[in-house]
Design an enzyme around this catalytic site. Structure first.
Site, short mmCIF file in Angstrom:
data_model
loop_
_atom_site.label_atom_id
_atom_site.label_comp_id
_atom_site.label_asym_id
_atom_site.label_seq_id
_atom_site.Cartn_x
_atom_site.Cartn_y
_atom_site.Cartn_z
N SER A 70 0.84 -1.19 0.00
CA SER A 70 0.00 0.00 0.00
C SER A 70 0.88 1.26 0.00
O SER A 70 1.69 1.44 -0.91
CB SER A 70 -0.95 -0.04 1.20
OG SER A 70 -2.00 0.87 1.06
N ASP B 70 -9.36 -5.99 -4.24
CA ASP B 70 -8.79 -4.87 -3.49
C ASP B 70 -9.68 -3.65 -3.68
O ASP B 70 -9.79 -3.12 -4.79
CB ASP B 70 -7.37 -4.58 -3.98
CG ASP B 70 -6.62 -3.60 -3.10
OD1 ASP B 70 -7.26 -2.76 -2.45
OD2 ASP B 70 -5.37 -3.69 -3.07
N HIS C 159 -7.23 -6.11 0.09
CA HIS C 159 -6.05 -5.24 0.07
C HIS C 159 -4.85 -5.87 0.78
O HIS C 159 -3.75 -5.35 0.67
CB HIS C 159 -6.41 -3.91 0.74
CG HIS C 159 -5.37 -2.84 0.57
ND1 HIS C 159 -4.86 -2.48 -0.66
CD2 HIS C 159 -4.74 -2.04 1.49
CE1 HIS C 159 -3.97 -1.51 -0.50
NE2 HIS C 159 -3.88 -1.23 0.80
#
Length: 339
Positions: A109, A243, A271
């Site tokens: 991320s 995601d 995610h």
């Protein structure tokens, strides 16, 4: 640091939090194993604890370093610069303190954006890149994060710490999971994020970090304009097909823009694909490290890449349509930061 690949067991006691003071701020990190270095960089609002299940396995053949980024976890949370460039500098400095010269970077991320920024700023210290649901590939991002970047969002976040608020928050997240929404795939991690913001200092650091990369329109930082610089650097992209934070489309954009990159999609995962299937994730990272040679960096080659720019790169992807997608995204970058 040792450079061999001797296997050795790693117990829980080897991955406890440690601390070093760098530039006057306490930095928390976990370190285990010996061998070529692998650095695990968590996402926004998270901490090194997110990698706990993977560290022992990776540490059988590698020196594994998992820091708590400044403003996160057990690291200090000053009023400071929380941009991706500042985080890349912080990783560089911690590696220097620990005597690690080069490393494979695994970033999730926000941590994926930090890993890419690190490779751009410090290519001589980067051996490989593994980008997991990484930020910085397109404007799209979950509306919850866009809303959290708005003025006054810190007051709303503060209500989550009020007595009695955990139960309705848990109920809402559990409902998303039961309804099989994409965001619900990450229900346990959403609860961990809420728990990671117990006080005003933590929330302030979270908001500062978020606003450095997201505004009400979406992501404000891009790495697409410099993806050509990964030519010759082994790069693997790992994404969850569900995601809802950084959509799978971004995986294909990055894959198209990064010459020779490898793409792995975790079907049904959200995610956090490394939480959805840690065994597969571990096997992929180990295989990637074992079957690729570290990037062969030189100042002359770096100058040549910069001089040629994107004109010297042939975009690659599952089909030619991805080239058009990347080109459109790059033309839209005029309002986004190239940090």
């Amino acid at each position: 640091m040792a450079t061999g690949t001797r296997l050795r067991p790693v117990g829980d006691q080897d991955v406890r939090l440690r601390h070093r003071v760098v530039h006057g701020y306490r930095r928390a990190y976990r370190i285990a194993g010996e061998g070529p270095a692998v650095v695990l960089i968590h996402g926004i609002g998270d901490s090194s604890a997110t990698w706990a299940e993977l560290i022992p396995g990776l540490a059988r053949r590698s020196t594994v370093l998992a820091p708590d980024l400044l403003g996160h976890g057990a690291s200090d949370k000053p009023r400071a610069d929380y941009s991706v460039a500042a985080y890349a500098n912080g990783i560089r400095d911690l590696l220097g303190v620990l005597g690690i010269e080069r490393a494979t970077l695994v970033g999730h991320s926000l941590g994926g954006g930090v890993a890419m920024q690190f490779a751009y700023q410090f290519p001589e210290h980067t051996e490989r890149l593994v980008l997991v649901g990484a930020g910085g590939v397109g404007r799209e991002v979950n509306p919850v994060l866009r809303a959290a970047a708005l003025p006054g969002a810190d007051l709303l976040l503060a209500t989550l710490s009020w007595p009695g608020m955990r139960w309705p928050t848990r109920l809402a997240i559990e409902l998303m999971r039961l309804l099989d929404t994409d965001l619900g795939q990450d229900a346990p991690d959403l609860l961990n994020l809420v728990d990671a913001l117990p006080d005003a200092t933590s929330r302030s650091a979270f908001i500062r970090t978020l606003r450095a990369v997201v505004d009400w329109r979406g992501q404000v930082v891009t790495m697409l304009d410099r993806c050509y610089l990964t030519q010759g650097m082994p790069t693997m992209l790992i994404w969850g097909s569900r995601d809802s934070v950084v959509p799978e489309l971004h995986a294909h954009r990055a894959h198209a823009a990064m010459p020779g990159s490898r793409l792995e999609i975790f079907e049904g995962a959200g995610h956090f694909p490394f939480h959805a299937d840690p065994a597969r994730f571990l096997a992929l990272v180990e295989d990637f490290v074992d079957t690729t040679r570290p990037a062969d960096w030189s100042a002359e080659r770096w100058r040549d890449l910069l001089r040629d720019g994107r004109s010297g790169t042939t975009l690659a992807g599952p089909d030619a349509a991805y080239e058009a997608v990347v080109e459109r995204e790059l033309r839209a970058e005029s309002e986004r930061s190239a940090t």
